[in-house]
Design an enzyme around this catalytic site. Sequence first.
Site, PDB file in Angstrom:
ATOM      1  N   ARG B  54       0.850  -1.195   0.000  1.00 36.45           N
ATOM      2  CA  ARG B  54       0.000   0.000   0.000  1.00 36.45           C
ATOM      3  C   ARG B  54       0.884   1.242   0.000  1.00 36.45           C
ATOM      4  NH1 ARG B  54      -3.268  -2.346   4.923  1.00 36.45           N
ATOM      5  NH2 ARG B  54      -1.126  -3.073   5.162  1.00 36.45           N
ATOM      6  N   ASP B  56       2.237   5.039  -0.178  1.00 34.19           N
ATOM      7  CA  ASP B  56       1.738   6.306   0.367  1.00 34.19           C
ATOM      8  C   ASP B  56       1.470   7.345  -0.722  1.00 34.19           C
ATOM      9  OD1 ASP B  56       1.751   5.867   3.170  1.00 34.19           O
ATOM     10  OD2 ASP B  56       3.945   6.007   3.179  1.00 34.19           O
ATOM     11  N   ARG B 203      11.756   5.084   3.522  1.00 29.76           N
ATOM     12  CA  ARG B 203      11.957   6.532   3.607  1.00 29.76           C
ATOM     13  C   ARG B 203      12.704   6.918   4.886  1.00 29.76           C
ATOM     14  NH1 ARG B 203       6.019   8.608   2.697  1.00 29.76           N
ATOM     15  NH2 ARG B 203       6.994  10.595   3.262  1.00 29.76           N
TER      16      ARG B 203
END
Lengths: 257, 257
Positions: B54, B56, B203
Amino acid sequence: MTTRRRYALTLEYDGAPFVGWQRQDNGLSVQQVLEEAAARLNNGVPPLAVAAGRTDAGVHAEGQVAEIEIAAGELPPERVREALNFHTRPHPVSAVRAAVAPEGWSARFSAVRRGYRYRILNRRARPALDIGRVWHVQGRLDTEAMHAAAQALLGRHDFSAFRAASCQAKTAERTLDRLDVSRLGDEVVVTAEARSFLHHQVRNLVGTLAMVGLGRRGPEWPRRVLDGRDRTRAGQTAPAEGLCFVFVRYNVEPEWT
Amino acid sequence: MTTRRRYALTLEYDGAPFVGWQRQDNGLSVQQVLEEAAARLNNGVPPLAVAAGRTDAGVHAEGQVAEIEIAAGELPPERVREALNFHTRPHPVSAVRAAVAPEGWSARFSAVRRGYRYRILNRRARPALDIGRVWHVQGRLDTEAMHAAAQALLGRHDFSAFRAASCQAKTAERTLDRLDVSRLGDEVVVTAEARSFLHHQVRNLVGTLAMVGLGRRGPEWPRRVLDGRDRTRAGQTAPAEGLCFVFVRYNVEPEWT
């Protein structure tokens, strides 16, 4: 009285929102964005920017070179670059390198080699990440046949067959130094290098090579088109969005920072 | 009665215009675009699409994998792919490959390896061509130090220090198989591979490695952060726009066309 100084700039831009490099009445040009940003360093007066190559609407640049003269004292080139990148915002134009222009150097007339890259996305599915950056060709391209056909076009020739009707060059004689076709996965890349190109020359070469890649013409056909010197016999002009102006080379290179 | 059939899809999308993969009330998601396109093949009813990961808001995909069940008879996968690419227009979502989903196969739970690429534009000048595709870091990054620091994070660990507060995974134990940092000109690329990742893990890893690259922390620091298991000690979460979900691998790979 402020000292006037001539600067060389290496520019990157996304061609999509522009009518091309050159100022025109019908929309925003890269030249206008750059000149209006430079006006902030030139007592509010937009100075003339001259580019190595006048790219068409939609054509991108990674390494366009331009020169501009401004009255801002002895501003170091990195400060000019940073000021321009501040004032060109939010337009997708960025001065990647800057230098004081060498004596007698011209961004356009001193260039001895120009390089372009043409990207083709060669798959069934339409592009999502590369919208506006590639020509989408669905039929499978035979890149070995394209590359072989391209090699027969190298050298000094009359390129009238690959020249736009609007081309203003005095002669169609050009020396094509490199025309490579290669594949990386779904992407086919055409790399073209010459001292200078005619208007639409790279896009017309790509459109013609694509006919060979699709098997509609044999690998000997582009050379026959060249020899015929007749624009109406060549393939279509490949779309602007796949083209990127990659570099300009000079015998005396500005001292870039 | 129409036969229901489950299809596997490999998706490419530009994350910029979306709130992310998953349906949300506050904007358009990739899932919604895909499900609404698939409704045209499912008697007008949007079927549920399940993705391998999923992503972002702002995160791109070159090789997301999703599954979807539709009631369209025995439609060949290439026809499903083409119909979806017609109906998802003009959104930047494209089904690159399609297959009939193997018996027992799940896009999400059968995945044995996921790969991400994080792109950093490491130069003074702001991006023009790669706006929205890269994290722009102006200070020079020492990529060798970053790569060395990254190697100390490989293997099976509790990655709590690199996990988003919102992460819903039951455990923070993950096995990081690859974390490479390399430079190509002005571009620094971080390649990350694992069976699965925690929310924001890539990230957060990139943001932490960047501190090393900028010389603000030593190459041994990211490992200390890992061992401390404390999210507040790690570097910033690198921006979404530099991240791209590149591939998903399965032990039983669908027969893609």
